[in-house]
Design an enzyme around this catalytic site. Structure first.
Site, PDB file in Angstrom:
ATOM      1  NE  ARG A 136      35.116  78.908  39.369  1.00  0.00           N
ATOM      2  CZ  ARG A 136      35.150  78.268  38.195  1.00  0.00           C
ATOM      3  NH1 ARG A 136      35.004  78.923  37.060  1.00  0.00           N
ATOM      4  NH2 ARG A 136      35.310  76.973  38.153  1.00  0.00           N
ATOM      5  CG  HIS A 164      39.827  75.641  34.918  1.00  0.00           C
ATOM      6  ND1 HIS A 164      38.784  76.453  35.328  1.00  0.00           N
ATOM      7  CD2 HIS A 164      39.616  75.418  33.603  1.00  0.00           C
ATOM      8  CE1 HIS A 164      37.992  76.718  34.297  1.00  0.00           C
ATOM      9  NE2 HIS A 164      38.478  76.106  33.231  1.00  0.00           N
ATOM     10  CD  GLU A 207      33.268  73.450  32.772  1.00  0.00           C
ATOM     11  OE1 GLU A 207      33.918  73.012  31.812  1.00  0.00           O
ATOM     12  OE2 GLU A 207      32.568  74.467  32.702  1.00  0.00           O
ATOM     13  CG  ASN A 263      31.114  76.216  35.453  1.00  0.00           C
ATOM     14  OD1 ASN A 263      30.920  76.929  36.442  1.00  0.00           O
ATOM     15  ND2 ASN A 263      32.312  75.789  35.106  1.00  0.00           N
ATOM     16  CE1 TYR A 277      30.219  79.730  29.214  1.00  0.00           C
ATOM     17  CE2 TYR A 277      30.368  77.677  30.448  1.00  0.00           C
ATOM     18  CZ  TYR A 277      30.835  78.951  30.177  1.00  0.00           C
ATOM     19  OH  TYR A 277      31.918  79.446  30.866  1.00  0.00           O
ATOM     20  CD  GLU A 317      33.640  78.257  33.701  1.00  0.00           C
ATOM     21  OE1 GLU A 317      33.260  77.999  32.528  1.00  0.00           O
ATOM     22  OE2 GLU A 317      34.625  77.741  34.241  1.00  0.00           O
TER      23      GLU A 317
HETATM   24  O1  IFM Z   1      36.567  78.348  28.617  1.00  0.00           O
HETATM   25  C1  IFM Z   1      35.801  77.356  29.208  1.00  0.00           C
HETATM   26  C2  IFM Z   1      36.190  77.159  30.664  1.00  0.00           C
HETATM   27  O2  IFM Z   1      37.549  76.887  30.793  1.00  0.00           O
HETATM   28  C3  IFM Z   1      35.418  76.011  31.261  1.00  0.00           C
HETATM   29  N1  IFM Z   1      34.005  76.173  31.036  1.00  0.00           N
HETATM   30  C4  IFM Z   1      33.555  76.499  29.718  1.00  0.00           C
HETATM   31  C5  IFM Z   1      34.331  77.674  29.171  1.00  0.00           C
HETATM   32  C6  IFM Z   1      33.840  78.021  27.737  1.00  0.00           C
HETATM   33  O3  IFM Z   1      34.039  76.944  26.909  1.00  0.00           O
END
Ligand code: IFM
Length: 455
Positions: free
Chosen positions: A76, A120, A165, A294, A296, A360
């Site tokens: 990706r 992006h 995002e 995505n 985290y 992500e």
């Molecule tokens: O690096 C970023 C990415 O560009 C978009 N999502 C979160 C990642 C980590 O912060």
């Protein structure tokens, strides 16, 4: 018993143009909002910019060879709008397209499926000068750019994502101002969110016209997993508010063709939403083939107030964010794989029939090369293992997850944090541009070869 993934599961890795390419002024590329923002004093740590980044523009062969070594099935990446259409309108720059043509050829030769994201975060500066995402015209320009890209690459790129995002683009870019273009105007950030949604819908239509019928068209959202500090009605209302402006502001228009009524009410003091025109919601809800997620870390919220300028228009006066418990990554983000499971089963329930891709997931740690030149990153391996296990559990419980894209292949330009935060499974020495696969790259290669996790 090992935790094996379904046959055909897509094992990927992800990057983004501005974070790795460099070559900021080559072959006709013009500045994006991130070039401008990163050069403004005090916006990015250490004054870092994406001018050179990981120099991927000149190292495509080497980088695709690294991907092949890891064994990923899908890669990706994002297309740089100002490289393909330097002023944000008009004809395509052939040299810019040639770069992506050669990347795609290299990937296909290596047996890796290209997954292209159109946006992006690198809006051509000229479009920001004309008003940026708060203006409707930017959405229209985006659809034209989508057509140019799809006409040039559509025969060889099977999966297309419109936006990455949009929450960050709208609310960090125009609300809190910590991302480019650095504006702090809550009302403008809501207009930006709507026009990003509209850009998505218009681009889906443009892509469908230009792409072969078998192509997959998608959108990537960073959905927020929000936990209440307590079970009081006030704290539960804080969750509702953040869910509205963090998640449903995109999910409702895209999948249900409506605006969240509570968000409209929460933000009535900022805007009357009259920028939403007849037919917009129908355009925005043009069907797509999959949703990219995505993830985290989760957030903990309670009733209270947050600092302004805030990326939560309409919620900052009513919600405060608290530190979530548990270990943390170098970003100071809590490690909590259950959050990934929660968001996947939420989507299983709320969007039945929509295939999911984790576009992500990954972690930054303070990696360094030891005297032998090796990079040991056990914490990243533990993070990835836990999140893949959570994904496996969600699939077992009925979530239709088709793939996992590890963020990120290479250490790169981590936006306002510059090069100080390393998310890669391949270490990049930015002075020499030497690449060194970390232990996590070898670990991921084994996971892919095995088709899952050892248990
Ligand atoms: O690096 C970023 C990415 O560009 C978009 N999502 C979160 C990642 C980590 O912060």
């Amino acid at each position: 018993m090992n935790a094996l993934f379904p046959a055909g599961f897509r094992w990927g890795s992800a990057t983004a143009a501005y974070q790795i390419e460099g070559a900021a002024a080559e072959d006709g590329r013009t500045p994006s909002i991130w070039d401008t923002f990163s050069k403004a004093p005090g916006k990015v740590r250490n004054g870092d910019t994406g001018d050179i980044a990981a120099d991927h523009y000149h190292r495509v062969r080497e980088d695709v060879a690294l991907m092949k070594e890891v064994g990923i099935t899908d890669y990706r990446f994002s297309l740089s709008w100002p490289r393909i259409q330097p002023t944000g309108s008009g004809p395509a720059a052939q040299k810019g397209l040639d770069f992506y043509r050669s990347l795609v050829d290299e990937l296909l030769d290596a047996g890796i499926r290209p997954v292209a994201t159109l946006y992006h975060w690198d809006l051509p500066q000229e479009l920001e000068d004309a008003g940026g995402w708060p203006e409707r015209a930017t959405a229209e320009r985006f659809a034209e750019y989508a057509s140019l890209a799809a006409e040039a690459l559509g025969d060889r790129v099977p999966t297309w994502t419109t936006l990455n995002e949009p929450w960050c683009a709208a609310f960090l870019g125009y609300g809190s101002g910590v991302h480019a273009p650095g504006r702090t105007d809550e009302a403008a950030s809501l207009r930006a969110a709507h026009h990003l949604n509209l850009a998505h819908g218009l681009a889906v239509q443009a892509l469908r016209e230009a792409l072969p019928a078998s192509s997959e068209v998608s959108l990537t959202l960073n959905l927020h997993v929000i936990r209440a500090l307590s079970d009081t009605p006030e704290d539960r209302d804080a969750v509702r508010r953040i869910d509205a402006v963090g998640n449903r502001v995109f999910l409702d228009p895209v999948f249900h063709g409506r605006l969240p009524e509570d968000l409209v009410a929460d933000t009535a003091h900022l805007t009357d939403w009259s920028f939403v025109q007849d037919g917009d919601l129908k355009t925005i809800s043009t069907p797509i083939d999959s949703l990219g997620v995505n993830y985290y870390s989760p957030s903990v919220v309670a009733a209270g107030t947050s600092e302004t300028p805030s990326p939560w228009p309409g919620a900052s006066e009513r919600v405060r964010f608290l530190p979530a418990p548990g270990p943390r990554t170098a970003m100071d983000w809590p490690v909590d794989a259950d959050g990934l499971y929660e968001v996947l089963v939420r989507l299983r329930d709320e969007l039945p029939g929509v295939p999911l891709l984790i576009t992500e997931n990954g972690a930054a740690y303070d990696d360094y090369a030891d005297p032998e030149g090796e990079v040991h990153d056990p914490e990243r391996v533990a993070y990835l293992d836990a999140h893949l296990a959570a994904t496996h559990r969600a699939i077992a419980d009925g979530a239709d997850v088709r793939g996992y894209f590890l963020w990120s292949l290479l250490d790169n330009f981590e936006w306002a944090y510059g090069y100080g935060k390393r998310f890669g499974i391949v270490y990049v020495d930015f002075a020499s541009q030497r690449r060194t696969p970390k232990d996590s790259a070898r670990w991921y290669a084994q996971v892919i070869a095995r088709g899952g996790l050892l248990r």
